[in-house]
Design an enzyme around this catalytic site. Structure first.
Site, PDB file in Angstrom:
ATOM      1  N   HIS A  11      23.278  -2.109  36.101  1.00 15.80           N
ATOM      2  CA  HIS A  11      22.996  -2.692  37.413  1.00 15.80           C
ATOM      3  C   HIS A  11      24.164  -2.416  38.349  1.00 15.80           C
ATOM      4  O   HIS A  11      25.167  -1.839  37.958  1.00 15.80           O
ATOM      5  CB  HIS A  11      22.725  -4.192  37.309  1.00 15.80           C
ATOM      6  N   LYS A  36      19.166  -6.295  46.436  1.00 11.83           N
ATOM      7  CA  LYS A  36      20.310  -6.914  45.771  1.00 11.83           C
ATOM      8  C   LYS A  36      20.476  -6.365  44.345  1.00 11.83           C
ATOM      9  O   LYS A  36      19.506  -6.249  43.607  1.00 11.83           O
ATOM     10  CB  LYS A  36      20.120  -8.435  45.738  1.00 11.83           C
ATOM     11  N   HIS A 128      35.699   0.695  32.966  1.00 11.57           N
ATOM     12  CA  HIS A 128      36.112  -0.654  33.393  1.00 11.57           C
ATOM     13  C   HIS A 128      37.633  -0.791  33.277  1.00 11.57           C
ATOM     14  O   HIS A 128      38.300  -1.310  34.179  1.00 11.57           O
ATOM     15  CB  HIS A 128      35.470  -1.709  32.487  1.00 11.57           C
ATOM     16  N   GLY A 178      29.603 -11.642  27.474  1.00 13.74           N
ATOM     17  CA  GLY A 178      28.838 -11.471  28.709  1.00 13.74           C
ATOM     18  C   GLY A 178      27.364 -11.787  28.496  1.00 13.74           C
ATOM     19  O   GLY A 178      26.739 -12.467  29.314  1.00 13.74           O
ATOM     20  N   ASN A 290      34.800 -14.459  36.393  1.00 14.51           N
ATOM     21  CA  ASN A 290      34.776 -15.905  36.174  1.00 14.51           C
ATOM     22  C   ASN A 290      36.128 -16.477  36.601  1.00 14.51           C
ATOM     23  O   ASN A 290      37.082 -16.542  35.819  1.00 14.51           O
ATOM     24  CB  ASN A 290      34.477 -16.204  34.702  1.00 14.51           C
ATOM     25  N   ALA A 394      33.108 -11.373  49.825  1.00 16.45           N
ATOM     26  CA  ALA A 394      33.459 -11.128  51.222  1.00 16.45           C
ATOM     27  C   ALA A 394      34.926 -11.503  51.388  1.00 16.45           C
ATOM     28  O   ALA A 394      35.330 -12.614  51.058  1.00 16.45           O
ATOM     29  CB  ALA A 394      32.598 -11.983  52.141  1.00 16.45           C
ATOM     30  N   ARG A 423      26.636 -25.635  44.794  1.00 19.28           N
ATOM     31  CA  ARG A 423      27.588 -24.530  44.848  1.00 19.28           C
ATOM     32  C   ARG A 423      28.636 -24.743  45.941  1.00 19.28           C
ATOM     33  O   ARG A 423      28.299 -25.140  47.058  1.00 19.28           O
ATOM     34  CB  ARG A 423      26.837 -23.225  45.056  1.00 19.28           C
TER      35      ARG A 423
END
Ligand SMILES: [Fe+2]
Length: 565
Positions: A11, A36, A128, A178, A290, A394, A423
């Site tokens: 993804h 998305k 990664h 994960g 996280n 952002a 949230r």
């Protein structure tokens, strides 16, 4: 050399361009296609490439496909399990492998003129890892990668010295921290591979009451890895469809998994520290997003410094693969200094978009000061400045800004964005004032750690105080983010508070705004008071002060429990 990195397999498809060791451009496909996460993370979609992001990276650098020395593809099908030629075996896993093997041909079709022989497969976790240790501002580090899965593993632990990675441990599937987190995400009624951060937020409302059982279910091993037993989630809480059926048990389950993840991370980091002797840890992989676990690792773990790749999820493997191939070829790789690696528009182009939209605007003497004035008057501002961000956060380029001193702005923003009320929203703070307001390691420029808010400030910035008393901050420095820093200074001059609420500029279910058109569409469809499009300011209407409610919002669907109220 000129290397185009490509992430296409699971993804968050993305592309990144590295020229002579410098990061020239990086962008996620979702910002172009407005879908998305780019595509569904299923084997059938493996052939799809981040075509628009790839083409834009080349265009931004004035290159054509034939100018490329290499394309670095962040998955190596040779490492995938052998399916014996049966593409439907193991839930079509063989199809994923087949499509990945054919990637050079797909790339040639998408980028006419490309020599398919220049495509190099980079193992997913090496990509990664490279996105962390090669992009970080340290020559040497211990490296930890944790995600859902790569070709056959879910983890990498290693030592990076002088740009070279030595792999010390790699946990093979099916064991995966994960995937464990993805499973609980789905069980709680959220979208897996997408909404894991909602579980992290929900965890703050619960208590880890099944932690002892999860210490049996999720165990570290002597070789630097871990085992995860199959988990019957319904034994702890019923499967949720999301929305209104959450109970305290769901929050407790989120809290339990979060707490166990943090403990395992501490153990893995301890093993890595013992086996490398490094004082710095660099991290990537979706689990590294996280920020609560990262903060605990920073507070209790053995490393003096921790640097987390801002695009820690799979999007970041495009950059990592490109950096890896460049470094292997002998290029001196320059560290990443900003996540603002995406598209930008000139002032004239922005003005043309406003003219096309036939919308009134003005050009204040200083857009930073004009925006500070709107925020001081409790207006919401869509802030569109410079290059867009690479990664999920952002960071002051495509942001929705609000006044942090008004408690009701949490609910207001969650309503605007169609988010669950449990949230939190996060603050930006001037770097040179951060220590006065937040504890923990500073600076924190990429929103990857939570910080406790000092008691004297909690009442002054209620919009950004999460239920557990923390906030996921972004420190803003004058030298790296001069415009945002100036806006914060002008805001502080008006209100005495060098903090602003910063959330991503998008509405429910949509990717972050990237282009001026996206910004205008978002502004036109959401109750935002002003749009700062480069140097131009568009106002919805004259602002009036908004009422301030006395009580903090409660979490929708999670009945308040006295212990955390
Ligand atoms: Fe990954």
């Amino acid at each position: 050399m000129r290397v185009l990195g490509v992430n296409a397999v699971f993804h968050d498809p993305a592309a990144a361009l590295v020229v002579d060791g410098e990061i020239a451009a990086a962008a996620e496909e979702e910002r172009f296609t407005r879908r998305k996460h780019g595509k569904a993370p299923v084997p059938f979609s493996t052939w799809e490439l981040p075509e628009q992001a790839m083409r834009w990276c080349l265009q931004a650098a004035g290159l054509t496909p034939s100018d490329l020395d290499a394309v670095a593809y962040s998955y190596d099908p040779a490492l995938a399990p052998d399916d014996g030629g049966d593409v439907v075996a193991d839930d079509w896993e063989g199809l994923r492998t087949l499509y990945a093997q054919r990637a050079p041909r797909f790339l040639r079709t998408a980028l006419p003129g490309l020599d398919p022989a220049c495509v190099q497969f980079v193992p997913h976790h090496v990509a990664h890892a490279a996105s962390a240790h090669l992009a970080a501002p340290f020559a040497d580090s211990a490296v930890l990668v944790l995600d859902g899965r790569g070709e056959a593993a879910s983890h990498l632990a290693g030592r990076a010295e002088g740009g070279r990675l030595e792999v010390l441990a790699a946990q093979q599937l099916p064991h995966s921290l994960g995937l464990l987190y993805e499973e609980v995400t789905a069980h709680l009624g959220f979208r897996r591979s997408s909404d894991e951060y909602k579980v992290m937020a929900m965890a703050s409302y619960g208590s880890p009451r099944w932690l002892r059982r999860f210490r049996d279910l999720v165990r570290v091993t002597d070789d630097g890895g871990f085992h995860v037993e199959p988990i019957e989630w319904t034994r702890f809480a019923p499967a949720s469809s999301g929305g209104e059926d959450w109970t305290p048990a769901h929050a407790d389950l989120a809290s339990t998994v979060q707490a166990r993840l943090e403990e395992v991370l501490l153990d893995l980091a301890g093993w890595l520290h013992d086996h490398t002797g490094q004082r710095t840890l660099t991290m990537a992989g979706g689990v590294a997003l996280n920020c609560v676990a990262n903060a605990r690792l920073a507070a209790e773990g053995p490393f003096e410094q921790i640097w987390v790749q801002p695009a820690a999820g799979d999007a970041g493997t495009a950059l990592g693969a490109a950096l890896h191939v460049a470094a292997e070829a002998g290029d001196a790789v320059h560290p990443m200094t900003t996540a603002a690696l995406g598209r930008e528009w000139t002032d004239d182009e922005l003005a043309a978009w406003l003219t096309t939209a036939d919308i009134g605007y003005d050009r204040p003497d200083d857009i930073a000061d004009a925006v500070a004035e709107v925020i001081a008057a409790n207006g919401l501002v869509a802030w569109f400045q410079g290059r867009s961000e690479y990664g999920p956060r952002a960071l002051g380029h495509r942001s929705l800004l609000a006044n942090a001193t008004r408690a009701d702005n949490l609910k207001r923003l969650n309503d605007v964005k169609g988010r669950e009320q449990f949230r939190p929203v996060a603050p930006m703070v001037l770097a040179d004032r951060a220590a006065e307001i937040f504890d923990g390691r500073l600076p924190s420029p990429y929103m990857l750690f939570t910080h406790r808010i000092r008691p004297a400030w909690a009442e002054r910035i209620p919009a950004v105080v999460h239920v557990d008393g923390t906030a996921r901050i972004q420190t803003v420095a004058d030298d790296t983010e001069p415009l945002v820093a100036r806006m914060l200074r002008r805001l502080a001059a008006r209100t005495g508070v060098p903090v602003v609420v910063n959330t991503s500029l998008n509405t429910a279910g949509r990717p972050m705004v990237d282009s001026p058109r996206d910004a205008l569409e978002c502004f036109g469809s959401a109750p935002v008071d002003a749009l700062a499009l480069g140097p131009y300011l568009v106002r919805r209407h004259s602002l009036t002060a908004r009422p301030v409610p006395a009580r903090a919002p409660t979490a929708r669907g999670i009945p308040a429990r006295e212990a955390v109220a």
